[in-house]
Write an enzyme that holds these catalytic residues in place. Structure first.
Site, PDB file in Angstrom:
ATOM      1  N   SER A 456       0.865  -1.181   0.000  1.00 20.44           N
ATOM      2  CA  SER A 456       0.000   0.000   0.000  1.00 20.44           C
ATOM      3  C   SER A 456       0.901   1.230   0.000  1.00 20.44           C
ATOM      4  CB  SER A 456      -0.857   0.001   1.269  1.00 20.44           C
ATOM      5  OG  SER A 456      -1.442   1.271   1.460  1.00 20.44           O
ATOM      6  N   TYR A 469      -1.870  -0.761  10.437  1.00 18.08           N
ATOM      7  CA  TYR A 469      -2.031  -1.069   9.016  1.00 18.08           C
ATOM      8  C   TYR A 469      -0.748  -0.703   8.261  1.00 18.08           C
ATOM      9  CZ  TYR A 469      -3.977  -1.041   4.273  1.00 18.08           C
ATOM     10  OH  TYR A 469      -4.206  -1.283   2.928  1.00 18.08           O
TER      11      TYR A 469
HETATM   12  P1  NAD Z   1     -11.658  -5.603  -0.428  1.00 19.93           P
HETATM   13  O1  NAD Z   1     -12.152  -5.605   0.963  1.00 19.93           O
HETATM   14  O2  NAD Z   1     -12.550  -5.113  -1.496  1.00 19.93           O
HETATM   15  O3  NAD Z   1     -11.171  -7.070  -0.806  1.00 19.93           O
HETATM   16  C1  NAD Z   1     -10.390  -7.832   0.054  1.00 19.93           C
HETATM   17  C2  NAD Z   1     -10.775  -9.296  -0.101  1.00 19.93           C
HETATM   18  O4  NAD Z   1      -9.885 -10.052   0.718  1.00 19.93           O
HETATM   19  C3  NAD Z   1     -12.172  -9.612   0.356  1.00 19.93           C
HETATM   20  O5  NAD Z   1     -12.824 -10.404  -0.604  1.00 19.93           O
HETATM   21  C4  NAD Z   1     -11.977 -10.373   1.636  1.00 19.93           C
HETATM   22  O6  NAD Z   1     -12.989 -11.331   1.884  1.00 19.93           O
HETATM   23  C5  NAD Z   1     -10.648 -11.018   1.424  1.00 19.93           C
HETATM   24  N1  NAD Z   1      -9.985 -11.331   2.669  1.00 19.93           N
HETATM   25  C6  NAD Z   1      -9.833 -10.542   3.749  1.00 19.93           C
HETATM   26  N2  NAD Z   1      -9.184 -11.197   4.717  1.00 19.93           N
HETATM   27  C7  NAD Z   1      -8.917 -12.430   4.225  1.00 19.93           C
HETATM   28  C8  NAD Z   1      -8.278 -13.562   4.760  1.00 19.93           C
HETATM   29  N3  NAD Z   1      -7.804 -13.567   6.008  1.00 19.93           N
HETATM   30  N4  NAD Z   1      -8.155 -14.644   3.993  1.00 19.93           N
HETATM   31  C9  NAD Z   1      -8.660 -14.660   2.744  1.00 19.93           C
HETATM   32  N5  NAD Z   1      -9.283 -13.625   2.196  1.00 19.93           N
HETATM   33  C10 NAD Z   1      -9.407 -12.516   2.929  1.00 19.93           C
HETATM   34  O7  NAD Z   1     -10.317  -4.771  -0.371  1.00 19.93           O
HETATM   35  P2  NAD Z   1      -9.291  -4.284  -1.491  1.00 19.93           P
HETATM   36  O8  NAD Z   1      -9.226  -2.825  -1.416  1.00 19.93           O
HETATM   37  O9  NAD Z   1      -9.537  -4.926  -2.762  1.00 19.93           O
HETATM   38  O10 NAD Z   1      -7.951  -4.818  -0.831  1.00 19.93           O
HETATM   39  C11 NAD Z   1      -7.073  -5.699  -1.455  1.00 19.93           C
HETATM   40  C12 NAD Z   1      -5.669  -5.399  -0.946  1.00 19.93           C
HETATM   41  O11 NAD Z   1      -5.294  -4.108  -1.369  1.00 19.93           O
HETATM   42  C13 NAD Z   1      -5.520  -5.412   0.544  1.00 19.93           C
HETATM   43  O12 NAD Z   1      -4.300  -6.034   0.897  1.00 19.93           O
HETATM   44  C14 NAD Z   1      -5.470  -3.947   0.911  1.00 19.93           C
HETATM   45  O13 NAD Z   1      -4.779  -3.711   2.088  1.00 19.93           O
HETATM   46  C15 NAD Z   1      -4.746  -3.402  -0.299  1.00 19.93           C
HETATM   47  N6  NAD Z   1      -4.919  -1.986  -0.535  1.00 19.93           N
HETATM   48  C16 NAD Z   1      -6.159  -1.435  -0.720  1.00 19.93           C
HETATM   49  C17 NAD Z   1      -6.270  -0.086  -0.930  1.00 19.93           C
HETATM   50  C18 NAD Z   1      -7.598   0.582  -1.171  1.00 19.93           C
HETATM   51  O14 NAD Z   1      -7.657   1.811  -1.142  1.00 19.93           O
HETATM   52  N7  NAD Z   1      -8.651  -0.148  -1.416  1.00 19.93           N
HETATM   53  C19 NAD Z   1      -5.140   0.726  -0.919  1.00 19.93           C
HETATM   54  C20 NAD Z   1      -3.914   0.144  -0.717  1.00 19.93           C
HETATM   55  C21 NAD Z   1      -3.815  -1.208  -0.526  1.00 19.93           C
END
Ligand code: NAD
Length: 586
Positions: A456, A469
């Site tokens: 991130s 985080y």
């Molecule tokens: P999201 O919540 O839309 O999707 C995350 C998915 O991961 C969900 O389907 C959830 O069920 C699954 N998940 C969560 N914990 C889990 C576990 N222990 N085992 C298996 N599956 C699990 O979120 P997103 O934004 O798509 O996030 C994806 C990644 O991107 C994450 O690592 C998040 O930290 C990172 N990220 C997101 C953003 C943002 O702004 N959305 C920014 C930077 C980084």
């Protein structure tokens, strides 16, 4: 794998005796593998073994190589015309009634281009898979075009390929190459291949190498200058061609194949991140692509590997890609992007229903196969089971995307040890488990691969609102860098993806430490609204992930704010520290 157990026969043609080896049931479609320079048919042993279940696999030592006899005199004995005679003699011996599927590497491909573009072989070749060996005629036209209509880009391409062809000039000098190959170079060659090309030791190269290399110099001398000077104007392929281009080839530039469709109207392109000797270093991938192409050209149904569409289809078609957190947001968009490129997708999520939905849609979008697996990535034992199941049922993963993650907001003193544990278990340990288990399988297979870890922008942008985080993501970033260094010698790339604010579900599920349930709901809603207003789509992050794999990028900030923070972290860290003190807008 070795060629042990292969049936051997001798084919006499034009004053030489060719040593021909056959594997597999002769009633199956025949695949003829032609080796390059300085090689013998054993270069194919790994690929041949993988094809023998489904095909009648034929390999022969090119005249003057391996156990085939050499023409006398050598000069003039290696012309493309004579090599075509040899191929036809072998094809007539092993498959008199059915056309054969040709596969050539290096000089084996150079000569196979001749076979597939001359009139007298029409009807004898059903398909041709070419790797690392262009048609000398096409090459001649390629040079002429750049010389007659030079632009800075074209001159650059000429110079680039010219520099890669240094060995061709050397091989044209008299006697010296022979002396070198029969002397020190011949002795050192296996080590050079191992060190520079990462070719694993095995039944290759064989003891005939110095002799093969000395004789094979005539391949160059008898053909290169003459053909490049006067390329045939009608060198059109009369069979479908599959072009496999290793992107790290030290001897051939990718640009050589620009405009190849003109010469080979039925052309399928494949690329892979590898060096020149792919029959030794990437046998699984080659066997899969050859199987698909041959099967398709036999009129059979293709199920195992995908054709794919879109700009990354050449690179990911048929590859096995596993994405964690694939049930939503960035993970789902990434699974879809790989599916569109024709990859086989394993969608992993702790939420069973959403993983199944992703797999279903992935199949509709273009994945030849897609599976859903319900696993919590923080559970080490469950991940071990998953790794064993995937390896046993679907194969070794080519691209692993450790993406599952959860959000956690709140000051350091509001963050409880349980909060810390939860976020580190998923965001860091989930990545560690994935890398340990699937990365190990990749490394043990020894045929390259790629690991993508979703970190991130929080990995380099400190914030008083996100201590846990951000710490988890900074750890993922550092882990990725360390692992990248460790795996660099094994053809396995590691990329850390660092998005800024992306419009996904993460905001509605993030935990806000130190506040009650009602306040947490309110903050989740507010942040969801904020991310919605920002409206950066997860599809763009998915695109950046595929690009990172193709380009083997180490750290990829995605979104302008992430790129900005990344720059500031390197050149103005004080500015970032000031931003870290601001009250979050939630
Ligand atoms: P999201 O919540 O839309 O999707 C995350 C998915 O991961 C969900 O389907 C959830 O069920 C699954 N998940 C969560 N914990 C889990 C576990 N222990 N085992 C298996 N599956 C699990 O979120 P997103 O934004 O798509 O996030 C994806 C990644 O991107 C994450 O690592 C998040 O930290 C990172 N990220 C997101 C953003 C943002 O702004 N959305 C920014 C930077 C980084």
């Amino acid at each position: 794998m070795t060629l042990e157990g292969a049936r051997e026969r001798w084919v006499r043609t034009g004053g030489v005796e060719l040593c021909v080896a056959e594997l597999g049931d002769a009633s199956n479609p025949t695949v003829v593998l032609v080796h390059g320079y300085p090689d013998s048919k054993e270069v194919w042993s790994e690929v041949a073994g993988r094809l023998a279940d489904r095909f009648h696999v034929v390999l022969y030592d090119v005249r003057g190589h391996g156990r085939s006899s050499a023409p006398q005199p050598l000069r003039g004995g290696f012309t493309l015309e004579k090599l075509t005679d040899d191929f036809l003699a072998v094809a007539d011996a092993v498959s008199p009634d059915r056309p054969v599927h040709l596969v050539g590497h290096d000089w084996g491909s150079v000569q196979a281009w001749e076979f597939v573009t001359v009139a007298r072989t029409k009807g004898r070749i059903a398909s041709f898979t070419s790797m690392s060996g262009p048609s000398l005629d096409h090459f001649g036209h390629w040079i002429n075009k750049r010389l007659t209509r030079p632009t800075p880009r074209r001159v650059g391409q000429l110079l680039g390929q010219g520099a890669k062809s240094w060995y061709v000039y050397l091989l044209h000098t008299p006697v010296l190459p022979e002396l070198a190959w029969r002397g020190p170079l011949g002795k050192r060659w296996p080590k050079i291949l191992e060190r520079v090309e990462k070719v694993p030791r095995g039944d290759y190269p064989t003891s005939s190498l110095p002799q093969d290399a000395a004789h094979g110099a005539w391949l160059y001398r008898d053909n290169v200058r003459a053909r490049l000077r006067r390329p045939r104007p009608d060198a059109y392929a009369h069979a479908p061609v599959q072009l496999v281009t290793p992107l790290g080839d030290a001897f051939l530039s990718e640009r050589l194949y620009d405009g190849l469709e003109e010469w080979a109207p039925e052309l399928a392109r494949r690329t892979l991140p590898a060096k020149h000797w792919i029959p030794r270093t990437r046998p699984d991938q080659l066997a899969a692509w050859i199987t698909e192409f041959v099967t398709a050209n036999e009129g059979g149904a293709v199920t195992s590997t995908g054709a794919g569409t879109g700009k990354y289809a050449q690179r990911f078609g048929g590859q096995l890609v596993l994405v964690t957190g694939a049930g939503s947001g960035i993970g789902r968009a990434t699974a879809f992007a790989f599916a569109e490129a024709g990859a086989r997708v394993v969608a992993v999520d702790r939420d069973a229903e959403s993983a199944v939905r992703t797999a279903e849609l992935a199949r509709l979008i273009g994945a030849p196969e897609a599976w859903a697996e319900t696993v919590d990535v923080s559970d080490g034992q469950a991940m071990e089971k998953l790794a064993a199941k995937v390896a046993g049922e679907y194969g070794v993963v080519d691209v692993l995307v450790n993406n599952a993650g959860i959000g956690l907001s709140g000051s350091f003193f509001d963050t409880t040890p349980e909060d810390w544990k939860k976020v580190l278990d998923v965001n860091l340990w989930g990545v560690i488990h994935g890398c340990r288990l699937f990365g190990k399988q990749m490394a043990e297979r020894g045929q390259g691969g790629h690991i993508v870890n979703t970190a991130s922008a929080a990995a380099f942008q400190p914030s008083k609102a996100l201590p846990a985080y951000s710490t988890s993501k900074a750890a993922v970033l550092m882990l990725s860098e360390c692992l990248r260094a460790e795996l660099s010698g094994q053809g396995i790339g590691v990329s850390a993806i660092c998005p800024g604010l992306v419009n996904t579900n993460i905001t509605s599920t993030a935990h806000f430490a130190g506040v009650g349930a009602a306040e947490e709901k309110r903050r989740q809603k507010r942040s969801a609204r904020l991310y919605g207003l920002r409206n950066y789509p997860p599809e763009k992050v998915a695109d950046a992930i595929l690009r990172a794999v193709v380009r083997d990028q180490a750290v990829v900030p995605v979104t302008p704010e992430a790129r900005g923070a990344h720059l500031l972290s390197r050149f103005a860290p004080r500015a970032l520290r000031a931003v870290a003190r601001l009250e979050p807008p939630l």
